[in-house]
Motif scaffolding. Structure first.
Motif, short mmCIF file in Angstrom:
data_model
loop_
_atom_site.label_atom_id
_atom_site.label_comp_id
_atom_site.label_asym_id
_atom_site.label_seq_id
_atom_site.Cartn_x
_atom_site.Cartn_y
_atom_site.Cartn_z
N ALA A 55 4.31 95.88 34.10
CA ALA A 55 3.46 96.08 35.29
C ALA A 55 3.21 97.56 35.52
O ALA A 55 2.08 97.98 35.85
N ARG A 56 4.24 98.37 35.32
CA ARG A 56 4.08 99.83 35.47
C ARG A 56 3.16 100.41 34.41
O ARG A 56 2.28 101.23 34.72
N ASP A 57 3.35 99.99 33.15
CA ASP A 57 2.64 100.62 32.04
C ASP A 57 1.27 100.04 31.77
O ASP A 57 0.40 100.74 31.22
N HIS A 58 1.05 98.77 32.12
CA HIS A 58 -0.20 98.09 31.77
C HIS A 58 -0.94 97.51 32.97
O HIS A 58 -2.04 96.97 32.80
N GLY A 59 -0.35 97.58 34.15
CA GLY A 59 -1.02 97.04 35.34
C GLY A 59 -1.01 95.53 35.41
O GLY A 59 -1.88 94.93 36.06
N THR A 60 -0.05 94.88 34.74
CA THR A 60 0.04 93.42 34.80
C THR A 60 0.65 92.98 36.14
O THR A 60 1.23 93.77 36.88
N VAL A 61 0.50 91.69 36.39
CA VAL A 61 1.03 91.07 37.61
C VAL A 61 2.08 90.06 37.16
O VAL A 61 1.78 89.16 36.36
N GLY A 62 3.32 90.20 37.64
CA GLY A 62 4.40 89.41 37.07
C GLY A 62 5.09 88.47 38.04
O GLY A 62 5.22 88.75 39.23
N THR A 63 5.55 87.34 37.48
CA THR A 63 6.41 86.40 38.20
C THR A 63 7.59 86.07 37.30
O THR A 63 7.41 85.76 36.11
N GLY A 64 8.79 86.16 37.86
CA GLY A 64 9.98 85.83 37.11
C GLY A 64 10.79 84.75 37.81
O GLY A 64 10.72 84.61 39.03
N VAL A 65 11.55 84.01 37.03
CA VAL A 65 12.44 82.98 37.55
C VAL A 65 13.78 83.12 36.85
O VAL A 65 13.84 83.20 35.62
N ASP A 66 14.86 83.15 37.63
CA ASP A 66 16.19 83.22 37.02
C ASP A 66 17.20 82.55 37.95
O ASP A 66 17.03 82.56 39.18
N LEU A 67 18.25 82.01 37.33
CA LEU A 67 19.26 81.26 38.05
C LEU A 67 20.39 82.13 38.57
O LEU A 67 21.17 81.69 39.42
N ASN A 68 20.50 83.36 38.08
CA ASN A 68 21.62 84.21 38.43
C ASN A 68 21.27 85.11 39.61
O ASN A 68 20.41 85.97 39.49
N PRO A 69 21.93 84.93 40.76
CA PRO A 69 21.57 85.75 41.94
C PRO A 69 21.70 87.24 41.70
O PRO A 69 20.89 88.03 42.21
N ALA A 70 22.73 87.66 40.93
CA ALA A 70 22.90 89.09 40.67
C ALA A 70 21.73 89.65 39.88
O ALA A 70 21.26 90.77 40.15
N PHE A 71 21.23 88.89 38.92
CA PHE A 71 20.10 89.35 38.13
C PHE A 71 18.82 89.37 38.97
O PHE A 71 18.00 90.29 38.85
N VAL A 72 18.63 88.36 39.79
CA VAL A 72 17.44 88.32 40.64
C VAL A 72 17.43 89.51 41.60
O VAL A 72 16.39 90.17 41.79
N ASP A 73 18.56 89.81 42.20
CA ASP A 73 18.64 90.98 43.08
C ASP A 73 18.30 92.26 42.32
O ASP A 73 17.55 93.11 42.84
N ALA A 74 18.83 92.40 41.11
CA ALA A 74 18.55 93.60 40.31
C ALA A 74 17.07 93.69 39.96
O ALA A 74 16.47 94.78 39.98
N ALA A 75 16.45 92.55 39.62
CA ALA A 75 15.02 92.54 39.28
C ALA A 75 14.17 92.93 40.48
O ALA A 75 13.20 93.70 40.35
N ARG A 76 14.52 92.42 41.64
CA ARG A 76 13.76 92.76 42.84
C ARG A 76 13.90 94.24 43.18
O ARG A 76 12.93 94.89 43.58
N GLU A 77 15.10 94.77 43.00
CA GLU A 77 15.31 96.20 43.25
C GLU A 77 14.52 97.05 42.26
O GLU A 77 13.95 98.07 42.64
N ARG A 78 14.48 96.62 41.01
CA ARG A 78 13.73 97.36 39.99
C ARG A 78 12.24 97.35 40.32
O ARG A 78 11.56 98.38 40.23
N ALA A 79 11.71 96.19 40.71
CA ALA A 79 10.30 96.10 41.07
C ALA A 79 9.98 97.00 42.26
O ALA A 79 8.95 97.69 42.27
#
Length: 240
Positions: A55-79
């Motif tokens: 999304a940063r490098d190409h301007g894409t629009v992303g949706t992710g799904v994951d079962l691990n709460p720790a990973f989801v929190d990290a992904a949201r923080e990264r975004a």
């Protein structure tokens, strides 16, 4: 065992939860020639590094799904830190279908959600727009392994993997493969994570399992995995 917590600790220092480096992930994004505004779905997205950096490098629009709460929190923080258009949902990626068709649908290194690469491609196809691109990341045998190595998993050879997805009706249009150095960065970094956790939490319920893993994993890796096991991402488009 708390498998979600187990994985979160083992991969606590990782942004990419597969044997890819930042450069290899970026190479894959460039190879796909992504257009600004292209929509990307990543099932079992981990910490969302693919979605966020593309999304940063190409301007894409992303949706992710994951079962691990720790990973989801990290992904949201990264975004949020990158200020990109990425949404990450906490949930089981197995069976997930996007409410609107997407340009790219991925499952990178988690094809157990579809009982293997072919089944996962069937799942991804349900979210793809016409002529959309599916991405699967999958281990494969680089050469015939000894019996001890086969305990790691029941994998195709690389030609066997390509043949399997072609036989299932997909054209392979690109690929980017891991190498021994990127495997090292993924696997060996976990050993430091485990050791630091054991030093800081010697009485944790997971400590005995981590102690056993740290005792056996390095020798097993250099003996049975590093010489034989490959990994890579195939980009595919379903044939008409």
């Amino acid at each position: 065992m708390d498998h979600l917590r187990h994985h979160a600790i083992r991969e606590s220092s990782h942004r990419i939860l597969d044997p890819f480096t930042d450069d290899q992930l970026a190479t894959l994004g460039r190879a796909l020639r992504l257009d600004p505004g292209a929509t990307v779905l990543d099932l079992a997205c981990g910490k969302g590094e693919l979605l966020c950096t593309w999304a940063r490098d190409h301007g894409t629009v992303g949706t992710g799904v994951d079962l691990n709460p720790a990973f989801v929190d990290a992904a949201r923080e990264r975004a949020a830190s990158l200020g990109v258009d990425v949404v990450v949902e906490l949930g089981d990626a197995a069976g997930y279908v996007s409410p609107t068709p997407v340009d790219v649908a991925c499952c990178i290194g988690a094809t157990w959600i579809g009982d293997g690469a072919v089944g996962t491609l069937d799942l991804l196809a349900r979210s793809l727009a016409p002529r959309g691109v599916a991405l699967v990341g999958e281990p494969f045998w680089r050469s015939d392994p000894p019996e001890a190595a086969r305990a790691i998993g029941d994998f195709h050879t690389f030609p066997g993997l390509v043949a399997a997805v072609q036989d299932a009706g997909w054209d392979v249009i690109e690929m980017v493969l891991a190498d021994e150095a990127s495997w090292d960065r993924y696997v060996a970094a976990q050993w430091l994570n485990l050791r630091r956790f054991l030093d800081e939490h010697p009485d944790d319920p997971l400590a005995p399992a981590f102690r056993d893993e740290l005792t056996t994993a390095p020798l097993d890796y250099v003996t049975n995995q590093r010489p034989y096991l490959g990994w890579g991402v195939l980009a595919l488009v379903r044939r008409p």
